[in-house]
Scaffold this motif. Structure first.
Motif, PDB file in Angstrom:
ATOM      1  N   MET A 124       0.834  -1.202   0.000  1.00  0.00           N
ATOM      2  CA  MET A 124       0.000   0.000   0.000  1.00  0.00           C
ATOM      3  C   MET A 124       0.873   1.257   0.000  1.00  0.00           C
ATOM      4  O   MET A 124       0.637   2.208  -0.763  1.00  0.00           O
ATOM      5  N   LEU A 125       1.907   1.258   0.845  1.00  0.00           N
ATOM      6  CA  LEU A 125       2.811   2.405   0.904  1.00  0.00           C
ATOM      7  C   LEU A 125       3.600   2.558  -0.392  1.00  0.00           C
ATOM      8  O   LEU A 125       3.774   3.676  -0.893  1.00  0.00           O
ATOM      9  N   LEU A 126       4.076   1.451  -0.938  1.00  0.00           N
ATOM     10  CA  LEU A 126       4.806   1.484  -2.202  1.00  0.00           C
ATOM     11  C   LEU A 126       3.957   2.130  -3.295  1.00  0.00           C
ATOM     12  O   LEU A 126       4.426   3.008  -4.029  1.00  0.00           O
ATOM     13  N   LYS A 127       2.709   1.711  -3.396  1.00  0.00           N
ATOM     14  CA  LYS A 127       1.811   2.261  -4.415  1.00  0.00           C
ATOM     15  C   LYS A 127       1.579   3.757  -4.210  1.00  0.00           C
ATOM     16  O   LYS A 127       1.606   4.542  -5.175  1.00  0.00           O
ATOM     17  N   ALA A 128       1.382   4.169  -2.948  1.00  0.00           N
ATOM     18  CA  ALA A 128       1.134   5.587  -2.677  1.00  0.00           C
ATOM     19  C   ALA A 128       2.331   6.439  -3.062  1.00  0.00           C
ATOM     20  O   ALA A 128       2.182   7.524  -3.645  1.00  0.00           O
ATOM     21  N   CYS A 129       3.537   5.970  -2.745  1.00  0.00           N
ATOM     22  CA  CYS A 129       4.745   6.730  -3.102  1.00  0.00           C
ATOM     23  C   CYS A 129       4.918   6.800  -4.614  1.00  0.00           C
ATOM     24  O   CYS A 129       5.259   7.856  -5.159  1.00  0.00           O
ATOM     25  N   LYS A 130       4.680   5.697  -5.307  1.00  0.00           N
ATOM     26  CA  LYS A 130       4.824   5.675  -6.763  1.00  0.00           C
ATOM     27  C   LYS A 130       3.765   6.561  -7.422  1.00  0.00           C
ATOM     28  O   LYS A 130       4.069   7.342  -8.329  1.00  0.00           O
ATOM     29  N   ASP A 131       2.520   6.426  -6.976  1.00  0.00           N
ATOM     30  CA  ASP A 131       1.423   7.174  -7.599  1.00  0.00           C
ATOM     31  C   ASP A 131       1.576   8.678  -7.428  1.00  0.00           C
ATOM     32  O   ASP A 131       1.120   9.458  -8.278  1.00  0.00           O
ATOM     33  N   ASN A 132       2.193   9.097  -6.312  1.00  0.00           N
ATOM     34  CA  ASN A 132       2.283  10.523  -5.997  1.00  0.00           C
ATOM     35  C   ASN A 132       3.686  11.096  -6.167  1.00  0.00           C
ATOM     36  O   ASN A 132       3.940  12.238  -5.783  1.00  0.00           O
ATOM     37  N   ASN A 133       4.597  10.285  -6.739  1.00  0.00           N
ATOM     38  CA  ASN A 133       5.988  10.723  -6.957  1.00  0.00           C
ATOM     39  C   ASN A 133       6.625  11.226  -5.663  1.00  0.00           C
ATOM     40  O   ASN A 133       7.354  12.233  -5.654  1.00  0.00           O
ATOM     41  N   THR A 134       6.335  10.531  -4.560  1.00  0.00           N
ATOM     42  CA  THR A 134       6.871  10.911  -3.255  1.00  0.00           C
ATOM     43  C   THR A 134       8.179  10.182  -3.010  1.00  0.00           C
ATOM     44  O   THR A 134       8.254   8.952  -3.121  1.00  0.00           O
ATOM     45  N   LEU A 135       9.216  10.933  -2.682  1.00  0.00           N
ATOM     46  CA  LEU A 135      10.506  10.342  -2.335  1.00  0.00           C
ATOM     47  C   LEU A 135      10.511   9.947  -0.867  1.00  0.00           C
ATOM     48  O   LEU A 135       9.910  10.625  -0.026  1.00  0.00           O
ATOM     49  N   LEU A 136      11.224   8.852  -0.561  1.00  0.00           N
ATOM     50  CA  LEU A 136      11.219   8.334   0.800  1.00  0.00           C
ATOM     51  C   LEU A 136      12.599   7.843   1.197  1.00  0.00           C
ATOM     52  O   LEU A 136      13.310   7.219   0.407  1.00  0.00           O
TER      53      LEU A 136
END
Length: 344
Positions: A124-136
């Protein structure tokens, strides 16, 4: 110079006070807390904090001079519009909060480890970061420590030849502790993918019922990577790592305080000579973690501890528990996405 606005969720130990614990034993890691690291980075403004406990909000205000304090972290994001959100809460909240922050459009996240209690949450977190171009980046800070980074550079340059195996020495629990050892092993050998994982939870009588364990058990493991390198953890030691190659070895001592390089002697068969490990300068691990986030954002590149890397490290840890359940080595990727291991 652009100033990046940082807000912190969870105003306790890692957010604020851990420097007080480690300033003598791990002085090279200070500034260690997120707040103290922010105060030392010229391109960062620490602008806000959120915690459900009013006493923690007040202590944070007094210590760091931050006045924008909230009970609700989502309200904080809406009002303050931070560039970076650091999530320093309990482990069971990491994936949910990280997902919500990414979906709010925050471009950069520091997320404490481990990022999830199950692969369903990690996915779920992986998808959210990918979908929103969020760096982590996450709190597996050896990856950002100057000596571990130098060790990786030496390994990549061929200093000890072709890598054959890597061993971690240290007794610890699975998700709160071994996420560090697994991530560091991956980092030192170039972040390869795991092929198979074997593991046991300790004590060996540990039972996982209904696909859930509400404590974080000690564990041991062995990992087979796709590039042929194998890794082990030994349930004793002082958080040391030893990497063996075809032309020598590199070993950390005393939790990364000291380092040893050994290479075959040129005139004594079967003897290894010790050579000096290069002295390295640079910012603390927490500072470099945040700097890497910003530089990755500015340069349009993945972070050192990007979501793909930390997702895979989490999967390896949960594969250890799955191997314990099945009593055999398991293949990656892990089929059981529902297996849940609680951790602090």
């Amino acid at each position: 110079m652009k100033k990046y606005r940082v807000a912190i969720v969870g105003l306790g130990r890692m957010a604020s006070t851990i420097d007080d614990e480690v300033k003598d034993s791990l002085s090279d890691w200070v500034p260690y807390s997120i707040a103290s690291a922010c105060k030392q980075i010229e391109s960062i403004d620490l602008i806000a904090g959120a915690d459900i406990l009013p006493e923690k909000r007040e202590a944070f205000k007094q210590r760091w001079g931050v006045n924008a304090l909230y009970e609700d972290y989502l309200e904080m994001i809406d009002n303050e519009k931070p560039d970076i959100v650091a999530i320093c809460t309990k482990g069971e909240l990491h994936a949910e909060m990280g997902t919500c922050v990414a979906e709010k459009g925050v471009p950069m996240i520091y997320l404490e480890k481990a990022i999830a209690c199950s692969m369903k949450e990690a996915d779920m977190l992986l998808k959210a970061c990918k979908d929103n171009n969020t760096l982590l980046n996450t709190g597996v800070l050896r990856r950002f420590n100057r000596n571990y980074r130098k060790a990786r550079q030496l390994i990549e340059s061929g200093e000890i030849g072709n890598i054959r195996s890597i061993v971690h020495y240290g007794a610890t629990n699975l998700l709160h502790g071994h996420i560090h050892s697994v991530d560091t092993i991956m980092y030192l050998i170039g972040d390869p993918k795991a092929k198979t994982v074997w593991g046991e939870l300790l004590p060996r009588s540990t039972k996982i019922e209904n696909n859930r364990l509400d404590n974080d058990p000690s564990s041991i493991y062995q990992i087979e990577f796709e590039n042929g390198i194998e890794a082990w953890t030994i349930n004793a030691g002082n958080w040391d790592f030893e990497i063996w190659g075809s032309a020598g070895s590199i070993k950390s001592t005393d939790n990364g305080v000291g380092w040893i390089i050994k290479k075959p002697s040129s005139d004594k068969k079967g003897i290894y000579d010790e050579i000096p490990f290069p002295e390295v300068e640079g910012p603390s691990s927490t500072m470099y973690c945040l700097i890497d986030l910003i530089e990755a954002f500015e340069q349009g590149r993945p972070t050192s501890g990007n979501i793909d890397v930390t997702h895979h490290a989490t999967e390896i840890c949960l594969a250890v528990a799955e191997s314990h359940i099945q009593g055999k080595r398991v293949s990656m990727p892990l089929e059981n996405r529902e297996l849940y291991i609680w951790h602090v």
